[in-house]
Design a protein around this motif. Structure first.
Motif, PDB file in Angstrom:
ATOM      1  N   UNK A 100       5.737  -2.565   0.402  1.00  0.00           N
ATOM      2  CA  UNK A 100       6.158  -3.955   0.206  1.00  0.00           C
ATOM      3  C   UNK A 100       5.425  -4.908   1.139  1.00  0.00           C
ATOM      4  N   UNK A 101       4.530  -4.373   1.970  1.00  0.00           N
ATOM      5  CA  UNK A 101       3.735  -5.208   2.876  1.00  0.00           C
ATOM      6  C   UNK A 101       2.271  -5.096   2.445  1.00  0.00           C
ATOM      7  N   UNK A 102       1.843  -5.915   1.486  1.00  0.00           N
ATOM      8  CA  UNK A 102       0.531  -5.738   0.851  1.00  0.00           C
ATOM      9  C   UNK A 102      -0.659  -5.838   1.787  1.00  0.00           C
ATOM     10  N   UNK A 103      -0.500  -6.492   2.919  1.00  0.00           N
ATOM     11  CA  UNK A 103      -1.621  -6.610   3.858  1.00  0.00           C
ATOM     12  C   UNK A 103      -1.771  -5.416   4.776  1.00  0.00           C
ATOM     13  N   UNK A 104      -0.817  -4.488   4.719  1.00  0.00           N
ATOM     14  CA  UNK A 104      -0.843  -3.309   5.582  1.00  0.00           C
ATOM     15  C   UNK A 104      -1.517  -2.150   4.873  1.00  0.00           C
ATOM     16  N   UNK A 105      -2.334  -1.402   5.583  1.00  0.00           N
ATOM     17  CA  UNK A 105      -3.030  -0.252   5.010  1.00  0.00           C
ATOM     18  C   UNK A 105      -2.160   0.992   5.129  1.00  0.00           C
ATOM     19  N   UNK A 106      -2.086   1.768   4.051  1.00  0.00           N
ATOM     20  CA  UNK A 106      -1.307   2.999   4.084  1.00  0.00           C
ATOM     21  C   UNK A 106      -2.239   4.208   4.048  1.00  0.00           C
ATOM     22  N   UNK A 244      -2.906  -0.096  -9.665  1.00  0.00           N
ATOM     23  CA  UNK A 244      -1.787   0.811  -9.442  1.00  0.00           C
ATOM     24  C   UNK A 244      -1.832   1.460  -8.057  1.00  0.00           C
ATOM     25  N   UNK A 245      -2.952   1.307  -7.369  1.00  0.00           N
ATOM     26  CA  UNK A 245      -3.116   1.945  -6.059  1.00  0.00           C
ATOM     27  C   UNK A 245      -2.430   1.165  -4.938  1.00  0.00           C
ATOM     28  N   UNK A 246      -2.110  -0.113  -5.198  1.00  0.00           N
ATOM     29  CA  UNK A 246      -1.438  -0.906  -4.177  1.00  0.00           C
ATOM     30  C   UNK A 246      -2.251  -0.966  -2.897  1.00  0.00           C
ATOM     31  N   UNK A 247      -1.592  -0.694  -1.763  1.00  0.00           N
ATOM     32  CA  UNK A 247      -2.265  -0.747  -0.466  1.00  0.00           C
ATOM     33  C   UNK A 247      -2.507   0.641   0.120  1.00  0.00           C
ATOM     34  N   UNK A 248      -2.564   1.642  -0.757  1.00  0.00           N
ATOM     35  CA  UNK A 248      -2.834   3.011  -0.310  1.00  0.00           C
ATOM     36  C   UNK A 248      -4.348   3.195  -0.199  1.00  0.00           C
ATOM     37  N   UNK A 249      -4.853   3.485   0.979  1.00  0.00           N
ATOM     38  CA  UNK A 249      -6.305   3.569   1.172  1.00  0.00           C
ATOM     39  C   UNK A 249      -6.800   4.988   1.428  1.00  0.00           C
ATOM     40  N   UNK A 250      -5.908   5.921   1.722  1.00  0.00           N
ATOM     41  CA  UNK A 250      -6.312   7.319   1.924  1.00  0.00           C
ATOM     42  C   UNK A 250      -5.118   8.197   1.597  1.00  0.00           C
ATOM     43  N   UNK A 251      -5.155   8.774   0.394  1.00  0.00           N
ATOM     44  CA  UNK A 251      -4.054   9.631  -0.017  1.00  0.00           C
ATOM     45  C   UNK A 251      -2.862   8.843  -0.520  1.00  0.00           C
ATOM     46  N   UNK A 252      -1.848   9.570  -0.940  1.00  0.00           N
ATOM     47  CA  UNK A 252      -0.603   8.980  -1.451  1.00  0.00           C
ATOM     48  C   UNK A 252       0.508   9.995  -1.216  1.00  0.00           C
ATOM     49  N   UNK A 253       1.631   9.529  -0.710  1.00  0.00           N
ATOM     50  CA  UNK A 253       2.762  10.415  -0.411  1.00  0.00           C
ATOM     51  C   UNK A 253       3.964  10.190  -1.319  1.00  0.00           C
ATOM     52  N   UNK A 254       3.852   9.320  -2.303  1.00  0.00           N
ATOM     53  CA  UNK A 254       5.036   8.884  -3.043  1.00  0.00           C
ATOM     54  C   UNK A 254       5.859  10.034  -3.617  1.00  0.00           C
ATOM     55  N   UNK A 255       5.196  11.026  -4.219  1.00  0.00           N
ATOM     56  CA  UNK A 255       5.954  12.118  -4.839  1.00  0.00           C
ATOM     57  C   UNK A 255       6.699  12.947  -3.804  1.00  0.00           C
ATOM     58  N   UNK A 256       6.212  12.928  -2.564  1.00  0.00           N
ATOM     59  CA  UNK A 256       6.909  13.642  -1.491  1.00  0.00           C
ATOM     60  C   UNK A 256       7.996  12.770  -0.861  1.00  0.00           C
ATOM     61  N   UNK A 257       7.715  11.482  -0.750  1.00  0.00           N
ATOM     62  CA  UNK A 257       8.695  10.577  -0.136  1.00  0.00           C
ATOM     63  C   UNK A 257       9.991  10.523  -0.934  1.00  0.00           C
ATOM     64  N   UNK A 258       9.873  10.608  -2.251  1.00  0.00           N
ATOM     65  CA  UNK A 258      11.052  10.472  -3.108  1.00  0.00           C
ATOM     66  C   UNK A 258      11.799  11.792  -3.269  1.00  0.00           C
ATOM     67  N   UNK A 259      11.185  12.893  -2.904  1.00  0.00           N
ATOM     68  CA  UNK A 259      11.783  14.208  -3.131  1.00  0.00           C
ATOM     69  C   UNK A 259      13.020  14.424  -2.252  1.00  0.00           C
ATOM     70  N   UNK A 260      14.172  14.738  -2.856  1.00  0.00           N
ATOM     71  CA  UNK A 260      15.393  14.947  -2.070  1.00  0.00           C
ATOM     72  C   UNK A 260      15.263  16.058  -1.036  1.00  0.00           C
ATOM     73  N   UNK A 261      14.432  17.056  -1.308  1.00  0.00           N
ATOM     74  CA  UNK A 261      14.301  18.166  -0.363  1.00  0.00           C
ATOM     75  C   UNK A 261      13.631  17.759   0.941  1.00  0.00           C
TER      76      UNK A 261
END
Length: 371
Positions: A100-106, A244-261
């Motif tokens: 939600x912070x578009x100027x920040x690099x992820x 669709x990449x948003x501010x992700x500049x190296x990799x993406x963790x979304x599928x892990x961040x949302x995982x209940x485990x």
């Protein structure tokens, strides 16, 4: 071979040595991966590996450990947790907030510290040497994401966890925030038993994927995956995927961040995986300003270095284009700053960088000089 230990006692001893070397879990797999061959061939035939030609060039060696390293009869599998030591309990929510912070690099969480290849490889080598000291002359080879090895398949078969619908390995006590490594051995050891799957009807990882790269449960099309696009992909990023990449500049963790485990994900005890200053919470314009020398200096010993400065700028340019579009209605000053940073690279010597910079500038309105 004369160990003085029964085979099952030796496995227990290897697990104890692994714990001393900061591995989270040690398992033993056999080398019959024939049941995985059909799925591997279908995935490769569909082109889901994208530009990762090495996945196809080795044929079915990935599923045949004894062909990759002749004489192999057992595989020691290891996993190592990598969340930084100071990770807070609400880390998943905090990571989502970065979007939600578009100027920040992820930067993906695994890549914010020391290169895991270096950390795991040296410790796996020490573990192999300890085994050899105990059993006498031994044929072995250590792997850490460094050869045609079906890592997740071997890990699953040895009880490290089960394959989630995102294809990553999941563990009931540790989620998925860990690295995997292997030691191929020419010594037969009793296998450690696999565990049952616990995803149930959950499809959170499939639903959250920004680019819909998880095309079906347990099937990933790497060509759409942001991790692949920002790390493995060498050329221009497909235009339809850039927004669709948003501010992700190296990799993406979304599928892990949302995982209940992953509420059970464990912190690493090692300082190696602590976040490096400047890679977490940095602004896109800061990172885009790095010269090649600065990039090499700041990423020394870090996995990001492998993509090189050109791809680094390519990735950030895409994120800055997305930031321009997002900031237009809420932060005129921020929008102007991003635009000025892009203009400074508009005549870059690399055609790849120039093309992505021009695309990024075009994401702003005419009023802001984007078109």
């Amino acid at each position: 071979m004369n160990t003085g230990l029964a085979a099952d006692q030796l496995v227990s001893q290897i697990q104890a040595w692994g714990q001393e070397l900061s591995f989270s879990q040690i398992g033993i797999a056999d080398v019959d991966l024939s049941s995985a061959e059909a799925g591997l061939k279908a995935w490769l035939s569909a082109g889901c590996h994208g530009q990762m030609g090495y996945m196809a060039s080795h044929g079915l060696k990935r599923a045949r450990p004894a062909e990759l390293v002749p004489g192999t009869v057992s595989v020691v599998t290891a996993r190592m947790d990598y969340l930084p030591r100071d990770t807070t309990d609400d880390w998943q929510a905090q990571e989502f907030e970065r979007l939600q912070r578009p100027g920040e690099a992820i930067v993906s969480m695994y890549a914010r510290g020391r290169d895991y290849h270096k950390v795991l490889r040296s410790r796996l080598q020490k573990l192999a040497e300890r085994i050899e000291q105990a059993v006498g002359p031994l044929g072995y080879r250590v792997f850490t994401d460094s050869a045609p090895v079906l890592e997740a398949e071997l890990a699953q078969r040895s009880g490290q966890g089960w394959r989630g619908k995102h294809t990553l390995l999941l563990n009931r006590e540790a989620g998925s925030m860990f690295f995997l490594g292997e030691i191929y051995l020419d010594m037969a050891l009793p296998v450690t038993e696999p565990v049952s799957a616990h995803c149930g009807a959950c499809t959170a990882c499939i639903d959250v994927c920004p680019t819909r790269a998880i095309v079906a449960p347990h099937r990933l099309d790497a060509r759409r995956c942001i991790s692949y696009l920002t790390i493995e992909h060498a050329g221009a990023i497909p235009e339809e995927l850039r927004p669709l990449m948003g501010n992700r500049i190296y990799g993406c963790d979304d599928c892990q961040l949302v995982c209940p485990w992953n509420k059970f994900a464990q912190r690493s005890a090692l300082p190696d995986f602590d976040e490096r200053a400047g890679l977490s919470g940095a602004q896109l314009i800061e990172l885009f300003a790095w010269s090649e020398d600065e990039f090499l200096q700041r990423t020394e010993g870090n996995p990001i270095r492998r993509i090189g400065h050109e791809r680094w700028l390519r990735n950030i340019a895409v994120a800055m284009g997305n930031a321009l579009r997002a900031l237009e209605s809420m932060d005129a000053q921020g929008c102007s700053t991003v635009k000025a940073s892009l203009i400074a690279r508009r005549d870059h010597s690399s055609g790849l960088v120039r093309e992505h910079v021009l695309w990024a500038l075009a994401q702003g309105s005419e009023e802001n000089g984007g078109r």
